[in-house]
Design a protein around this motif. Structure first.
Motif, short mmCIF file in Angstrom:
data_model
loop_
_atom_site.label_atom_id
_atom_site.label_comp_id
_atom_site.label_asym_id
_atom_site.label_seq_id
_atom_site.Cartn_x
_atom_site.Cartn_y
_atom_site.Cartn_z
N CYS A 9 0.85 -1.19 0.00
CA CYS A 9 0.00 0.00 0.00
C CYS A 9 0.89 1.24 0.00
CB CYS A 9 -0.91 0.01 1.22
SG CYS A 9 -1.87 1.54 1.36
N TYR A 11 0.19 3.92 2.86
CA TYR A 11 0.70 3.43 4.14
C TYR A 11 2.23 3.51 4.19
CZ TYR A 11 2.81 -0.63 6.52
OH TYR A 11 3.64 -1.45 7.21
N CYS A 37 -4.66 1.47 -0.67
CA CYS A 37 -5.21 0.12 -0.87
C CYS A 37 -6.63 0.03 -0.32
CB CYS A 37 -4.32 -0.93 -0.21
SG CYS A 37 -4.50 -1.03 1.59
N ASN A 38 -6.97 0.94 0.58
CA ASN A 38 -8.29 1.00 1.22
C ASN A 38 -8.64 -0.22 2.06
OD1 ASN A 38 -9.24 3.58 0.66
ND2 ASN A 38 -9.72 3.01 -1.45
N ARG A 39 -7.63 -0.98 2.45
CA ARG A 39 -7.89 -2.18 3.27
C ARG A 39 -7.03 -2.19 4.52
NH1 ARG A 39 -6.69 -7.18 -0.45
NH2 ARG A 39 -7.58 -8.31 1.31
N CYS A 40 -5.82 -1.64 4.44
CA CYS A 40 -4.87 -1.79 5.55
C CYS A 40 -5.26 -0.89 6.73
CB CYS A 40 -3.46 -1.48 5.07
SG CYS A 40 -3.13 0.26 4.77
N CYS A 98 -5.04 2.85 5.94
CA CYS A 98 -6.13 3.32 5.09
C CYS A 98 -7.46 3.38 5.85
CB CYS A 98 -6.27 2.43 3.85
SG CYS A 98 -4.95 2.71 2.65
ZN LIG Z 1 -3.61 0.89 2.63
#
Ligand SMILES: [Zn+2]
Length: 271
Positions: A32, A35, A247-250, A253
């Motif tokens: 990411c 991040y 990444c919109n997941r970690c 994010c």
């Molecule tokens: Zn991320």
């Protein structure tokens, strides 16, 4: 080449990572970009995980008595219970250490090398750094020590659509390829990579790993190509010329996410 002088003291500093790319930083960027950039700038701090501390505990033991003592002095508080007993994770780390110490192939190969050797070099136009767990220039090999949950666990990889072992899953082909290259540039010596893995299972599993087959060499070349293909963009992000992709997941994010316009119920991304 960068003017910043790398030392054992500043190797892991935020300043060092602004002058030198490293395998772990590159892997962060592949996971990411948003991040990785925040972490690199020191704007996002991660909790030290027990897994990381256990790894450092085992590493410092095989580095030197002084290094292990220094580790215990700085991290000791996190490692004991309120009653003052060593937590079970670190008691297990002691068992892992013993499991390795009893193996002559480990002590014979890992023991003699120079520990925590800093290497630098230029990879596809940018300065990189690396730290070699145990480097034997006399015998032209180096070793890396890994603590792992289970050496034989299968890991599903979405990119290759298959199960892979921990070497591929954790990007260790890249690490070994980069380290070989940096050792060659620093010392003008072609060193063969070895890895020793010890598991956190009870009793611990252990394995010596080489990277000499055509398949392994190919995986290492693939990893270098991945660096070549992605590095320009990553350096552009670091220079602030390109937007970091989220990444919109970690955890980073999620923590910095703002609720946007509603997403249609059928369009929620699944990974
Ligand atoms: Zn991320």
């Amino acid at each position: 080449m960068s003017k910043f002088e790398l030392t054992q003291e500043n190797y892991y500093s935020s300043e060092a990572s602004q002058h030198y790319m490293s395998v772990s930083l590159f892997k962060d960027f592949m996971k990411c970009e948003a991040y990785a950039l925040a972490k690199m700038k020191g704007e996002w701090k991660e909790e030290e995980t027990t897994a990381l501390l256990v790894g450092n505990y085992v590493h410092s033991y095989f580095e030197s008595k002084e290094a292990h003592q220094k580790f215990l002095d700085t991290k000791g508080k996190k490692m004991v219970t309120k009653q003052g007993n060593l937590r079970s994770d670190y008691r297990r780390a002691d068992v892992m250490i013993k499991a390795l110490e009893q193996q002559s192939r480990f002590t014979g190969l890992y023991g003699p090398g120079q520990k925590e050797a800093i290497v630098t070099g230029n990879i596809y136009g940018y300065p990189w750094k690396g730290k070699i767990d145990s480097l034997s220039l006399e015998n032209l090999y180096f070793c890396d020590l890994k603590t792992v949950d289970d050496i034989h666990k299968k890991h599903w990889r979405e990119d290759s659509r298959q199960y892979e072992n921990f070497i591929a899953d954790r990007g260790y082909f890249m690490q070994m390829a980069v380290y070989s290259e940096l050792i060659e540039q620093t010392f003008n010596a072609e060193c063969q990579p070895f890895m020793f893995a010890v598991s956190k299972q009870d009793p611990p599993d252990k394995l010596a790993i080489k990277f000499t087959s055509d398949r392994s060499l190919m995986r290492m070349q693939d990893a270098m190509r991945m660096i070549e293909e992605n590095q320009e963009h990553i350096q552009g992000v670091i220079r602030g010329e390109e937007e970091p992709i989220r990444c919109n997941r970690c955890a980073y994010c999620r923590a910095t996410k703002m609720i946007d316009l509603p997403v249609d119920a059928c369009d929620i991304e699944i990974f």
